[in-house]
Motif scaffolding. Structure first.
Motif, PDB file in Angstrom:
ATOM      1  N   SER A  60      -5.099   4.187  10.769  1.00 31.91           N
ATOM      2  CA  SER A  60      -6.031   4.567  11.832  1.00 31.91           C
ATOM      3  C   SER A  60      -5.982   6.047  12.197  1.00 31.91           C
ATOM      4  O   SER A  60      -6.851   6.536  12.909  1.00 31.91           O
ATOM      5  N   ASP A  61      -4.971   6.781  11.717  1.00 34.85           N
ATOM      6  CA  ASP A  61      -4.864   8.216  12.001  1.00 34.85           C
ATOM      7  C   ASP A  61      -5.993   8.966  11.291  1.00 34.85           C
ATOM      8  O   ASP A  61      -6.305   8.675  10.135  1.00 34.85           O
ATOM      9  N   ALA A  62      -6.575   9.940  11.987  1.00 33.62           N
ATOM     10  CA  ALA A  62      -7.662  10.723  11.383  1.00 33.62           C
ATOM     11  C   ALA A  62      -7.186  11.493  10.165  1.00 33.62           C
ATOM     12  O   ALA A  62      -7.982  11.825   9.291  1.00 33.62           O
ATOM     13  N   GLY A  63      -5.880  11.766  10.094  1.00 34.92           N
ATOM     14  CA  GLY A  63      -5.314  12.467   8.951  1.00 34.92           C
ATOM     15  C   GLY A  63      -4.744  11.535   7.911  1.00 34.92           C
ATOM     16  O   GLY A  63      -3.947  11.953   7.069  1.00 34.92           O
ATOM     17  N   GLY A  64      -5.152  10.281   7.946  1.00 32.79           N
ATOM     18  CA  GLY A  64      -4.629   9.288   7.005  1.00 32.79           C
ATOM     19  C   GLY A  64      -5.738   8.561   6.269  1.00 32.79           C
ATOM     20  O   GLY A  64      -6.715   9.167   5.860  1.00 32.79           O
ATOM     21  N   GLY A  65      -5.538   7.266   6.122  1.00 35.06           N
ATOM     22  CA  GLY A  65      -6.560   6.446   5.491  1.00 35.06           C
ATOM     23  C   GLY A  65      -6.435   6.298   4.000  1.00 35.06           C
ATOM     24  O   GLY A  65      -7.281   5.666   3.363  1.00 35.06           O
ATOM     25  N   ILE A  66      -5.387   6.873   3.400  1.00 32.29           N
ATOM     26  CA  ILE A  66      -5.162   6.709   1.965  1.00 32.29           C
ATOM     27  C   ILE A  66      -4.252   5.489   1.752  1.00 32.29           C
ATOM     28  O   ILE A  66      -3.400   5.183   2.581  1.00 32.29           O
ATOM     29  N   VAL A  67      -4.444   4.802   0.633  1.00 29.47           N
ATOM     30  CA  VAL A  67      -3.720   3.555   0.360  1.00 29.47           C
ATOM     31  C   VAL A  67      -2.742   3.759  -0.791  1.00 29.47           C
ATOM     32  O   VAL A  67      -3.100   4.302  -1.841  1.00 29.47           O
ATOM     33  N   ASP A  68      -1.508   3.334  -0.581  1.00 33.58           N
ATOM     34  CA  ASP A  68      -0.490   3.265  -1.630  1.00 33.58           C
ATOM     35  C   ASP A  68      -0.758   1.971  -2.399  1.00 33.58           C
ATOM     36  O   ASP A  68      -0.404   0.881  -1.945  1.00 33.58           O
ATOM     37  N   VAL A  69      -1.400   2.083  -3.551  1.00 37.04           N
ATOM     38  CA  VAL A  69      -1.921   0.911  -4.252  1.00 37.04           C
ATOM     39  C   VAL A  69      -0.804  -0.018  -4.697  1.00 37.04           C
ATOM     40  O   VAL A  69      -0.919  -1.247  -4.583  1.00 37.04           O
ATOM     41  N   TYR A  70       0.286   0.532  -5.207  1.00 34.07           N
ATOM     42  CA  TYR A  70       1.383  -0.325  -5.648  1.00 34.07           C
ATOM     43  C   TYR A  70       1.911  -1.154  -4.481  1.00 34.07           C
ATOM     44  O   TYR A  70       2.131  -2.366  -4.617  1.00 34.07           O
ATOM     45  N   ARG A  71       2.096  -0.522  -3.328  1.00 31.52           N
ATOM     46  CA  ARG A  71       2.617  -1.246  -2.174  1.00 31.52           C
ATOM     47  C   ARG A  71       1.606  -2.259  -1.629  1.00 31.52           C
ATOM     48  O   ARG A  71       1.987  -3.266  -1.030  1.00 31.52           O
ATOM     49  N   GLN A  72       0.335  -1.989  -1.821  1.00 33.90           N
ATOM     50  CA  GLN A  72      -0.671  -2.983  -1.444  1.00 33.90           C
ATOM     51  C   GLN A  72      -0.492  -4.257  -2.266  1.00 33.90           C
ATOM     52  O   GLN A  72      -0.634  -5.367  -1.752  1.00 33.90           O
ATOM     53  N   LEU A  73      -0.174  -4.090  -3.549  1.00 34.86           N
ATOM     54  CA  LEU A  73      -0.007  -5.238  -4.438  1.00 34.86           C
ATOM     55  C   LEU A  73       1.400  -5.820  -4.390  1.00 34.86           C
ATOM     56  O   LEU A  73       1.594  -7.015  -4.625  1.00 34.86           O
ATOM     57  N   GLN A  74       2.398  -4.966  -4.133  1.00 34.78           N
ATOM     58  CA  GLN A  74       3.800  -5.392  -4.126  1.00 34.78           C
ATOM     59  C   GLN A  74       4.486  -4.851  -2.862  1.00 34.78           C
ATOM     60  O   GLN A  74       5.287  -3.917  -2.924  1.00 34.78           O
ATOM     61  N   PRO A  75       4.193  -5.439  -1.709  1.00 32.71           N
ATOM     62  CA  PRO A  75       4.689  -4.861  -0.452  1.00 32.71           C
ATOM     63  C   PRO A  75       6.194  -4.929  -0.260  1.00 32.71           C
ATOM     64  O   PRO A  75       6.741  -4.159   0.546  1.00 32.71           O
ATOM     65  N   ALA A  76       6.884  -5.814  -0.962  1.00 31.46           N
ATOM     66  CA  ALA A  76       8.314  -5.994  -0.716  1.00 31.46           C
ATOM     67  C   ALA A  76       9.192  -5.695  -1.921  1.00 31.46           C
ATOM     68  O   ALA A  76      10.407  -5.842  -1.843  1.00 31.46           O
ATOM     69  N   ALA A  77       8.619  -5.250  -3.028  1.00 30.83           N
ATOM     70  CA  ALA A  77       9.409  -5.012  -4.241  1.00 30.83           C
ATOM     71  C   ALA A  77      10.431  -3.906  -4.005  1.00 30.83           C
ATOM     72  O   ALA A  77      10.140  -2.896  -3.368  1.00 30.83           O
ATOM     73  N   THR A  78      11.616  -4.085  -4.532  1.00 37.27           N
ATOM     74  CA  THR A  78      12.676  -3.083  -4.375  1.00 37.27           C
ATOM     75  C   THR A  78      13.107  -2.582  -5.756  1.00 37.27           C
ATOM     76  O   THR A  78      12.547  -1.623  -6.275  1.00 37.27           O
ATOM     77  N   ASP A  79      14.105  -3.221  -6.355  1.00 32.77           N
ATOM     78  CA  ASP A  79      14.647  -2.752  -7.628  1.00 32.77           C
ATOM     79  C   ASP A  79      13.587  -2.649  -8.721  1.00 32.77           C
ATOM     80  O   ASP A  79      13.654  -1.764  -9.573  1.00 32.77           O
ATOM     81  N   SER A  80      12.605  -3.540  -8.705  1.00 34.38           N
ATOM     82  CA  SER A  80      11.575  -3.529  -9.746  1.00 34.38           C
ATOM     83  C   SER A  80      10.548  -2.427  -9.541  1.00 34.38           C
ATOM     84  O   SER A  80       9.714  -2.180 -10.415  1.00 34.38           O
ATOM     85  N   ALA A  81      10.605  -1.745  -8.385  1.00 35.61           N
ATOM     86  CA  ALA A  81       9.595  -0.736  -8.044  1.00 35.61           C
ATOM     87  C   ALA A  81       9.936   0.665  -8.525  1.00 35.61           C
ATOM     88  O   ALA A  81       9.088   1.555  -8.506  1.00 35.61           O
TER      89      ALA A  81
END
Length: 267
Positions: free
Chosen positions: A189-210
């Motif tokens: 919602s920040d005016a200076g934001g709005g970009i999406v981290d695509v990997y995290r959108q698909l894998q929000p909780a991945a750790t070692d595999s990321a």
């Protein structure tokens, strides 16, 4: 489906000697964004201009054997922009943007290589200057067109993005100021934001595999002591078209792993 890969080559001559071109021919990306080409135009001519039937477009550093980015594509771009207008950093070969515009849409695929600050305070300060310049540039591009930025960002955003986050909080790549820059860029919602981290959108909780990068010191790769430094960063409309992701950890072409996302998109 549009298959897009990002890979820090750590030298195009080195990566091709280790089989990256055969891997590209097998996985058949529509575009592959590469960073750290570490070559000049004369080195690329007649040898690396095309790889696996993909045409390359590049931004080379003035300094030999340093930095450099490119995008290999099987689609003809409507325009190619080299550099982002920086008096300081365009000389370092850090940005190339391919536009695939039609009467109905404006769309860019961008390859970028963010500075590393790991060599000392001088380069860390340069990294901060780059971040200060690059954020408003991305906001301008976002205001004009849809884009996917594939980049070695040299920042692990969250604790789940690196193995030893507690001991790295004062190290370049996981500094509070760097992480705050990413948080602002990705804020919904920040005016200076709005970009999406695509990997995290698909894998929000991945750790070692990321993880996408491992130090050459010790047994970091063997023990998977890694960092997630390589990103697909997209405008929301394009991020919503992402369907599957993969981080390839077979043959080792570089100290980075290729990050591939399939988008439900036609160029």
């Amino acid at each position: 489906m549009f298959r897009l890969t990002s890979l820090n080559l750590n030298g195009i001559r080195s990566a091709t000697s280790k089989g990256v071109e055969n891997w590209m021919a097998t996985t058949q990306p529509d575009c592959i964004c590469v960073q750290e080409v570490k070559a000049q135009a004369a080195d690329v001519a007649h040898r690396f201009e095309r790889l696996a039937d993909l045409q390359g477009h590049f931004h080379f550093a003035e300094k030999k054997g340093y930095s450099g980015v490119g995008v290999y594509t099987r689609h003809e771009p409507s325009d190619v922009l080299v550099g982002y207008g920086s008096a300081e950093f365009d000389a370092e070969g850090r940005y190339v943007e391919l536009r695939f515009d039609t009467p109905a849409r404006k769309l860019s695929i961008i390859s970028a290589y963010f500075p590393s600050g790991s060599s000392g305070d001088e380069r860390q300060q340069a990294k901060f200057r780059f971040l200060d310049e690059f954020h408003p540039h991305l906001m301008r591009v976002k205001g004009e067109r849809e884009f996917i930025l594939c980049a070695d960002v040299n920042i692990a955003h969250q604790p789940i993005d690196l193995k030893n986050w507690r001991s790295n909080q004062k190290n370049s790549g996981f500094l509070p100021e760097e992480r705050a820059w990413m948080t602002k860029l990705l804020h919904k919602s920040d005016a200076g934001g709005g970009i999406v981290d695509v990997y995290r959108q698909l894998q929000p909780a991945a750790t070692d595999s990321a993880y996408t990068w491992w130090s050459n010191r010790g047994q970091a790769y063997a023990n998977n002591v890694g960092w997630r430094l390589d990103y697909h960063l997209a405008t929301p409309e394009l991020a919503a078209l992402a369907r599957t992701e993969s981080i390839y950890k077979g043959e080792k072409f570089s100290d980075h792993a290729p990050v591939t996302v399939d988008y439900e998109l036609c160029l």
